[in-house]
Design a protein around this motif. Structure first.
Motif, PDB file in Angstrom:
ATOM      1  N   PHE A  13       5.949  66.830   6.587  1.00  0.00           N
ATOM      2  CA  PHE A  13       7.343  66.582   6.222  1.00  0.00           C
ATOM      3  C   PHE A  13       7.777  65.241   6.772  1.00  0.00           C
ATOM      4  CE2 PHE A  13       6.877  71.025   5.608  1.00  0.00           C
ATOM      5  CZ  PHE A  13       7.773  71.360   4.616  1.00  0.00           C
ATOM      6  N   LEU A  14       8.392  64.448   5.911  1.00  0.00           N
ATOM      7  CA  LEU A  14       8.904  63.133   6.271  1.00  0.00           C
ATOM      8  C   LEU A  14      10.415  63.195   6.127  1.00  0.00           C
ATOM      9  CD1 LEU A  14       6.244  61.129   4.262  1.00  0.00           C
ATOM     10  CD2 LEU A  14       6.178  61.743   6.690  1.00  0.00           C
ATOM     11  N   VAL A  15      11.108  62.968   7.235  1.00  0.00           N
ATOM     12  CA  VAL A  15      12.555  63.141   7.293  1.00  0.00           C
ATOM     13  C   VAL A  15      13.235  61.778   7.341  1.00  0.00           C
ATOM     14  CG1 VAL A  15      14.458  64.106   8.663  1.00  0.00           C
ATOM     15  CG2 VAL A  15      12.267  65.327   8.531  1.00  0.00           C
ATOM     16  N   ASP A  16      14.226  61.580   6.478  1.00  0.00           N
ATOM     17  CA  ASP A  16      15.061  60.380   6.549  1.00  0.00           C
ATOM     18  C   ASP A  16      16.072  60.626   7.667  1.00  0.00           C
ATOM     19  OD1 ASP A  16      17.018  58.387   6.273  1.00  0.00           O
ATOM     20  OD2 ASP A  16      16.691  58.249   4.112  1.00  0.00           O
ATOM     21  N   GLY A  17      15.719  60.207   8.862  1.00  0.00           N
ATOM     22  CA  GLY A  17      16.548  60.455  10.040  1.00  0.00           C
ATOM     23  C   GLY A  17      17.897  59.775   9.971  1.00  0.00           C
ATOM     24  N   SER A  18      17.977  58.644   9.311  1.00  0.00           N
ATOM     25  CA  SER A  18      19.256  57.941   9.175  1.00  0.00           C
ATOM     26  C   SER A  18      20.208  58.722   8.274  1.00  0.00           C
ATOM     27  CB  SER A  18      19.036  56.534   8.625  1.00  0.00           C
ATOM     28  OG  SER A  18      18.271  55.780   9.543  1.00  0.00           O
ATOM     29  N   ALA A  19      19.697  59.220   7.154  1.00  0.00           N
ATOM     30  CA  ALA A  19      20.529  60.025   6.257  1.00  0.00           C
ATOM     31  C   ALA A  19      20.953  61.315   6.947  1.00  0.00           C
ATOM     32  CB  ALA A  19      19.778  60.327   4.963  1.00  0.00           C
ATOM     33  N   LEU A  20      20.032  61.927   7.683  1.00  0.00           N
ATOM     34  CA  LEU A  20      20.367  63.151   8.409  1.00  0.00           C
ATOM     35  C   LEU A  20      21.404  62.872   9.491  1.00  0.00           C
ATOM     36  CD1 LEU A  20      19.942  66.153   8.930  1.00  0.00           C
ATOM     37  CD2 LEU A  20      17.961  65.540  10.359  1.00  0.00           C
ATOM     38  N   ALA A  21      21.288  61.746  10.175  1.00  0.00           N
ATOM     39  CA  ALA A  21      22.265  61.379  11.206  1.00  0.00           C
ATOM     40  C   ALA A  21      23.645  61.196  10.586  1.00  0.00           C
ATOM     41  CB  ALA A  21      21.822  60.095  11.917  1.00  0.00           C
ATOM     42  N   TYR A  22      23.691  60.516   9.459  1.00  0.00           N
ATOM     43  CA  TYR A  22      24.969  60.273   8.783  1.00  0.00           C
ATOM     44  C   TYR A  22      25.605  61.585   8.349  1.00  0.00           C
ATOM     45  CZ  TYR A  22      28.328  57.449   6.176  1.00  0.00           C
ATOM     46  OH  TYR A  22      29.479  56.844   5.733  1.00  0.00           O
ATOM     47  N   ARG A  23      24.790  62.446   7.728  1.00  0.00           N
ATOM     48  CA  ARG A  23      25.303  63.741   7.285  1.00  0.00           C
ATOM     49  C   ARG A  23      25.760  64.588   8.475  1.00  0.00           C
ATOM     50  NH1 ARG A  23      21.053  67.377   4.764  1.00  0.00           N
ATOM     51  NH2 ARG A  23      21.332  68.665   6.575  1.00  0.00           N
ATOM     52  N   SER A  24      24.983  64.562   9.557  1.00  0.00           N
ATOM     53  CA  SER A  24      25.320  65.336  10.755  1.00  0.00           C
ATOM     54  C   SER A  24      26.594  64.820  11.403  1.00  0.00           C
ATOM     55  CB  SER A  24      24.175  65.274  11.769  1.00  0.00           C
ATOM     56  OG  SER A  24      23.010  65.856  11.228  1.00  0.00           O
ATOM     57  N   PHE A  25      26.787  63.519  11.362  1.00  0.00           N
ATOM     58  CA  PHE A  25      27.972  62.916  11.974  1.00  0.00           C
ATOM     59  C   PHE A  25      29.248  63.412  11.304  1.00  0.00           C
ATOM     60  CE2 PHE A  25      31.097  59.460  12.351  1.00  0.00           C
ATOM     61  CZ  PHE A  25      31.186  59.369  13.732  1.00  0.00           C
ATOM     62  N   PHE A  26      29.194  63.600  10.004  1.00  0.00           N
ATOM     63  CA  PHE A  26      30.381  64.020   9.263  1.00  0.00           C
ATOM     64  C   PHE A  26      30.433  65.530   9.004  1.00  0.00           C
ATOM     65  CE2 PHE A  26      30.201  59.484   8.242  1.00  0.00           C
ATOM     66  CZ  PHE A  26      31.498  59.129   8.585  1.00  0.00           C
ATOM     67  N   ALA A  27      29.493  66.284   9.558  1.00  0.00           N
ATOM     68  CA  ALA A  27      29.474  67.733   9.363  1.00  0.00           C
ATOM     69  C   ALA A  27      30.609  68.393  10.134  1.00  0.00           C
ATOM     70  CB  ALA A  27      28.135  68.304   9.829  1.00  0.00           C
ATOM     71  N   ARG A  28      31.094  69.468   9.581  1.00  0.00           N
ATOM     72  CA  ARG A  28      32.092  70.266  10.298  1.00  0.00           C
ATOM     73  C   ARG A  28      31.365  71.131  11.305  1.00  0.00           C
ATOM     74  NH1 ARG A  28      36.347  72.217   5.705  1.00  0.00           N
ATOM     75  NH2 ARG A  28      36.681  70.144   4.849  1.00  0.00           N
ATOM     76  N   GLY A  29      32.035  71.466  12.369  1.00  0.00           N
ATOM     77  CA  GLY A  29      31.432  72.368  13.340  1.00  0.00           C
ATOM     78  C   GLY A  29      31.415  71.768  14.727  1.00  0.00           C
ATOM     79  N   PRO A  30      30.468  72.232  15.542  1.00  0.00           N
ATOM     80  CA  PRO A  30      30.453  71.857  16.956  1.00  0.00           C
ATOM     81  C   PRO A  30      30.218  70.371  17.254  1.00  0.00           C
ATOM     82  CG  PRO A  30      29.007  73.730  16.546  1.00  0.00           C
ATOM     83  CD  PRO A  30      29.464  73.223  15.224  1.00  0.00           C
ATOM     84  N   GLY A  31      29.597  69.643  16.360  1.00  0.00           N
ATOM     85  CA  GLY A  31      29.405  68.222  16.607  1.00  0.00           C
ATOM     86  C   GLY A  31      28.125  67.694  16.001  1.00  0.00           C
ATOM     87  N   PRO A  32      27.981  66.368  15.975  1.00  0.00           N
ATOM     88  CA  PRO A  32      26.830  65.741  15.323  1.00  0.00           C
ATOM     89  C   PRO A  32      25.486  66.128  15.927  1.00  0.00           C
ATOM     90  CG  PRO A  32      28.520  64.111  15.802  1.00  0.00           C
ATOM     91  CD  PRO A  32      28.950  65.390  16.442  1.00  0.00           C
ATOM     92  N   ALA A  33      25.402  66.170  17.242  1.00  0.00           N
ATOM     93  CA  ALA A  33      24.116  66.494  17.874  1.00  0.00           C
ATOM     94  C   ALA A  33      23.686  67.910  17.505  1.00  0.00           C
ATOM     95  CB  ALA A  33      24.213  66.331  19.387  1.00  0.00           C
ATOM     96  N   PHE A  34      24.637  68.838  17.501  1.00  0.00           N
ATOM     97  CA  PHE A  34      24.328  70.216  17.126  1.00  0.00           C
ATOM     98  C   PHE A  34      23.849  70.273  15.676  1.00  0.00           C
ATOM     99  CE2 PHE A  34      25.402  74.288  15.260  1.00  0.00           C
ATOM    100  CZ  PHE A  34      24.814  75.173  16.154  1.00  0.00           C
ATOM    101  N   ALA A  35      24.542  69.602  14.779  1.00  0.00           N
ATOM    102  CA  ALA A  35      24.171  69.616  13.362  1.00  0.00           C
ATOM    103  C   ALA A  35      22.782  69.002  13.157  1.00  0.00           C
ATOM    104  CB  ALA A  35      25.215  68.881  12.528  1.00  0.00           C
ATOM    105  N   TYR A  36      22.490  67.902  13.855  1.00  0.00           N
ATOM    106  CA  TYR A  36      21.196  67.230  13.748  1.00  0.00           C
ATOM    107  C   TYR A  36      20.084  68.150  14.242  1.00  0.00           C
ATOM    108  CZ  TYR A  36      18.096  63.115  13.803  1.00  0.00           C
ATOM    109  OH  TYR A  36      17.090  62.208  13.565  1.00  0.00           O
ATOM    110  N   ALA A  37      20.284  68.717  15.430  1.00  0.00           N
ATOM    111  CA  ALA A  37      19.291  69.626  16.003  1.00  0.00           C
ATOM    112  C   ALA A  37      19.104  70.852  15.120  1.00  0.00           C
ATOM    113  CB  ALA A  37      19.701  70.037  17.415  1.00  0.00           C
ATOM    114  N   ASN A  38      20.190  71.390  14.636  1.00  0.00           N
ATOM    115  CA  ASN A  38      20.122  72.583  13.794  1.00  0.00           C
ATOM    116  C   ASN A  38      19.312  72.314  12.522  1.00  0.00           C
ATOM    117  OD1 ASN A  38      20.854  75.335  13.450  1.00  0.00           O
ATOM    118  ND2 ASN A  38      22.334  74.705  11.894  1.00  0.00           N
ATOM    119  N   SER A  39      19.480  71.150  11.929  1.00  0.00           N
ATOM    120  CA  SER A  39      18.717  70.802  10.719  1.00  0.00           C
ATOM    121  C   SER A  39      17.225  70.726  11.010  1.00  0.00           C
ATOM    122  CB  SER A  39      19.203  69.475  10.147  1.00  0.00           C
ATOM    123  OG  SER A  39      20.512  69.591   9.664  1.00  0.00           O
ATOM    124  N   LEU A  40      16.859  70.090  12.118  1.00  0.00           N
ATOM    125  CA  LEU A  40      15.439  69.971  12.457  1.00  0.00           C
ATOM    126  C   LEU A  40      14.847  71.312  12.863  1.00  0.00           C
ATOM    127  CD1 LEU A  40      15.377  66.538  14.320  1.00  0.00           C
ATOM    128  CD2 LEU A  40      14.773  67.030  11.943  1.00  0.00           C
TER     129      LEU A  40
END
Length: 140
Positions: free
Chosen positions: A29-56
């Motif tokens: 699996f090859l992950v576009d970390g920049s796109a995931l970071a951007y999406r995680s930054f604007f996600a609703r919920g506990p925060g960007p780090a949580f959203a990023y970690a949760n996705s991975l």
């Protein structure tokens, strides 16, 4: 009987006289970390780090990958910027708050054992395309 590599995992199975059935290709699996970071930054919920970690973590849980690479953009312009002045000209500037989160995202990926790769002058998509080709040539 199974042929087993050094880690103890099966690489091929033999059934009957001379028959040989190969294990499935490695799951890469090859992950576009920049796109995931951007999406995680604007996600609703506990925060960007949580959203990023949760996705991975979801990738690990749902897909059980053998290999993962997280590719990142860099601030250096790419060849596309040099060839076409209007390339991404209408995009908003990356928020400084998001840029400040990038080291946290890198630590998350690292703690999960996912290498991050960024190459100045290349976008994450370029890295992913190149590595996908290499992985395909290697049988992934």
């Amino acid at each position: 009987m199974a042929d087993v590599n050094k880690t103890g995992s099966c690489k091929a199975l033999t059934w009957g006289p001379g028959a040989r059935y190969h294990a499935p290709m490695p799951r890469t699996f090859l992950v576009d970390g920049s796109a995931l970071a951007y999406r995680s930054f604007f996600a609703r919920g506990p925060g960007p780090a949580f959203a990023y970690a949760n996705s991975l973590l979801s990738l690990i849980e749902k897909e059980n990958p053998d290999y993962v690479l997280v590719a990142m953009d860099t601030p250096k312009p790419t060849f596309r910027h040099e060839a076409y002045a209007e390339y991404k000209a209408t995009r908003q500037k990356t928020p400084s708050e998001l840029i400040a989160q990038l080291p946290t995202f890198a630590r998350i990926a690292d703690s999960l054992g996912f290498p991050m790769y960024a190459l100045p002058g290349w976008e994450a998509d370029d890295i992913i395309g190149t590595v996908a080709r290499w992985a395909q040539e290697a049988g992934h």
